[in-house]
Scaffold this active site. Sequence first.
Site, PDB file in Angstrom:
ATOM      1  N   TYR A   1     -24.858 -24.836  50.986  1.00 42.80           N
ATOM      2  CA  TYR A   1     -23.836 -25.711  51.448  1.00 42.80           C
ATOM      3  C   TYR A   1     -22.508 -24.708  51.882  1.00 42.80           C
ATOM      4  O   TYR A   1     -22.559 -23.724  51.323  1.00 42.80           O
ATOM      5  CB  TYR A   1     -23.070 -26.580  50.339  1.00 42.80           C
TER       6      TYR A   1
ATOM      7  N   GLU B   1     -19.417 -25.990  53.568  1.00 37.42           N
ATOM      8  CA  GLU B   1     -18.316 -26.668  54.515  1.00 37.42           C
ATOM      9  C   GLU B   1     -17.092 -25.381  54.733  1.00 37.42           C
ATOM     10  O   GLU B   1     -17.109 -24.760  53.681  1.00 37.42           O
ATOM     11  CB  GLU B   1     -18.180 -27.858  53.568  1.00 37.42           C
TER      12      GLU B   1
ATOM     13  N   ASP C   1     -18.498 -32.448  78.987  1.00 39.93           N
ATOM     14  CA  ASP C   1     -19.650 -32.369  78.233  1.00 39.93           C
ATOM     15  C   ASP C   1     -20.839 -31.990  79.034  1.00 39.93           C
ATOM     16  O   ASP C   1     -21.319 -32.493  80.143  1.00 39.93           O
ATOM     17  CB  ASP C   1     -20.437 -33.945  77.848  1.00 39.93           C
TER      18      ASP C   1
ATOM     19  N   THR D   1     -24.966 -30.015  73.916  1.00 33.52           N
ATOM     20  CA  THR D   1     -26.169 -29.666  72.950  1.00 33.52           C
ATOM     21  C   THR D   1     -26.826 -28.038  73.229  1.00 33.52           C
ATOM     22  O   THR D   1     -26.472 -27.555  74.275  1.00 33.52           O
ATOM     23  CB  THR D   1     -27.267 -30.730  73.227  1.00 33.52           C
TER      24      THR D   1
ATOM     25  N   LYS E   1     -31.386 -28.606  75.335  1.00 30.05           N
ATOM     26  CA  LYS E   1     -31.885 -28.976  76.441  1.00 30.05           C
ATOM     27  C   LYS E   1     -32.110 -27.870  77.477  1.00 30.05           C
ATOM     28  O   LYS E   1     -32.840 -27.158  77.129  1.00 30.05           O
ATOM     29  CB  LYS E   1     -30.750 -30.083  77.069  1.00 30.05           C
TER      30      LYS E   1
ATOM     31  N   ARG F   1     -32.231 -28.081  68.174  1.00 28.69           N
ATOM     32  CA  ARG F   1     -31.670 -29.466  68.233  1.00 28.69           C
ATOM     33  C   ARG F   1     -30.389 -29.072  67.447  1.00 28.69           C
ATOM     34  O   ARG F   1     -30.173 -28.871  66.453  1.00 28.69           O
ATOM     35  CB  ARG F   1     -32.519 -30.401  67.598  1.00 28.69           C
TER      36      ARG F   1
HETATM   37  N1  DSN Z   1     -30.560 -38.298  74.668  1.00 30.42           N
HETATM   38  C1  DSN Z   1     -30.034 -37.368  75.739  1.00 30.42           C
HETATM   39  C2  DSN Z   1     -30.499 -37.563  77.043  1.00 30.42           C
HETATM   40  O1  DSN Z   1     -31.879 -37.912  76.826  1.00 30.42           O
HETATM   41  O2  DSN Z   1     -30.134 -37.474  78.013  1.00 30.42           O
HETATM   42  C3  DSN Z   1     -28.585 -37.402  75.933  1.00 30.42           C
HETATM   43  O3  DSN Z   1     -28.040 -38.033  74.585  1.00 30.42           O
END
Ligand code: DSN
Length: 478
Positions: free
Chosen positions: A64, A66, A241, A270, A273, A279
Amino acid sequence: MSANAESTAYRSALEVIGAVEPRVANAIRAELADQRESLKLIASENYASPATLLAMGNWFSDKYAEGTVGRRFYAGCQNVDTVEALAAEHARELFGAPYAYVQPHSGIDANLVAFWAVLADRIESPALKRAQVRHVNNLTEADWFALRRELGNQRMLGMSLDAGGHLTHGFRPNISGKMFDQRSYGTDPETGLIDYDRVAEAAREFKPLILVGGYSAYPRKVNFRILREIADSVGATFMVDMAHFAGLVAGKVFTGDFDPIPHAHIVTSTTHKSLRGPRGGLVLCGPELAEQVDRGCPMVLGGPLPQVMAAKAVALAEARRPDFVDYAERIVANAQALADGLQRRGAKLVTGGTDNHLALIDVTGYGLTGRQAEQALLDSGIVTNRNAIPQDPNGAWYTSGIRIGTPALTTRGFGTAELDATAELIHTVLSRTSPGTNADGTASKAKYVLDPGVADRVGKQASDLLTGFPLYPAIDLG
Ligand code: DSN
């Protein structure tokens, strides 16, 4: 590192897991086999490196932590501090951002942290100020009532969902659409491109607290300098974003007006990607928002996942290497080869092409819904996802679009010739698929008929294409 270190690592791990629950070990093996065999065109997916993946499977998971580096609510966090500080340092250096917060567990979490930080920074709320400086027990019921009223109903202007915006930019299925008074800007009906004059007009009329830039299905660059000017003209905080295109920012494909970091007050992403990490999510900002961003856990996040922060540190270190620039450039060249190949064969693309990592096929040109096209492609070994297109006649469930992206296939080593061959496979499937009918004879938006033999033939061609580009070639599970 020895030649077979990766194989040894995974074989041993699967042996240990299999001794407890063999079905889990088998599912992990099956997932690798499936990923190796599918032509993955989901624009938001990728393949993280073995080093990144291995950094997640360890005893950091048991801790943990936090709080933030050096200020934890738990004892014994010195090693978590090491990996969190490393991941933040790599993120700051990679993106040229003054401050990085690497705890968010996902993109949605990163956006929630950003919303909190902007609300706390911008809302003229005496009750909130009292709540920030006093112990919560010292607030009256009237204070809490005022705080809820003052934080709620603030205004957000973001890109509309069917123009490519994301659910978390103020849309009803997400908490952002319930807590904010939201309006959206769309794209030009003729060109499919963002019309900045109309964004400025919407901002002037609506006067949002937050202007959101960024997308999950818009196939073009966005001029963040102009969006910042619009935000400034109405006193809005400008948030970007960049979850989808973070790899293109990291790889210096998007620079100047198209790099969000110098223009936005706060940037979220994120890490899994186009950035090709584990992730998870992150937030970048300047010093004025850093203190509120740091309150992310426990304000809106559960305990940090130190094993994922360790993996973020590894992946961000990888993205700082010179070859990541080459990777990012190839992602875009490949997307353009895919888009050109499709259009040459007669497909209709939203905006007529791409200058990022994704393209959006308007499958009404093939007489199909997105749902029918997605399934027919899947039957043929091609993994995509259906997606709404601007002013979509089939709504958000069936849709009229297929979103395709190249980060994953580029990681596998595909080049423009293979993406052109991929365009041929997609076009073949879509042009040999017809809409099906319901039992009562009406047209179905889900059923479809694929000409006999097409799925098998295309599936074989897809598999042949993949054979030349093995996934995780150093890993042999035996
Ligand atoms: N789920 C993602 C996407 O496929 O673009 C975005 O959150």
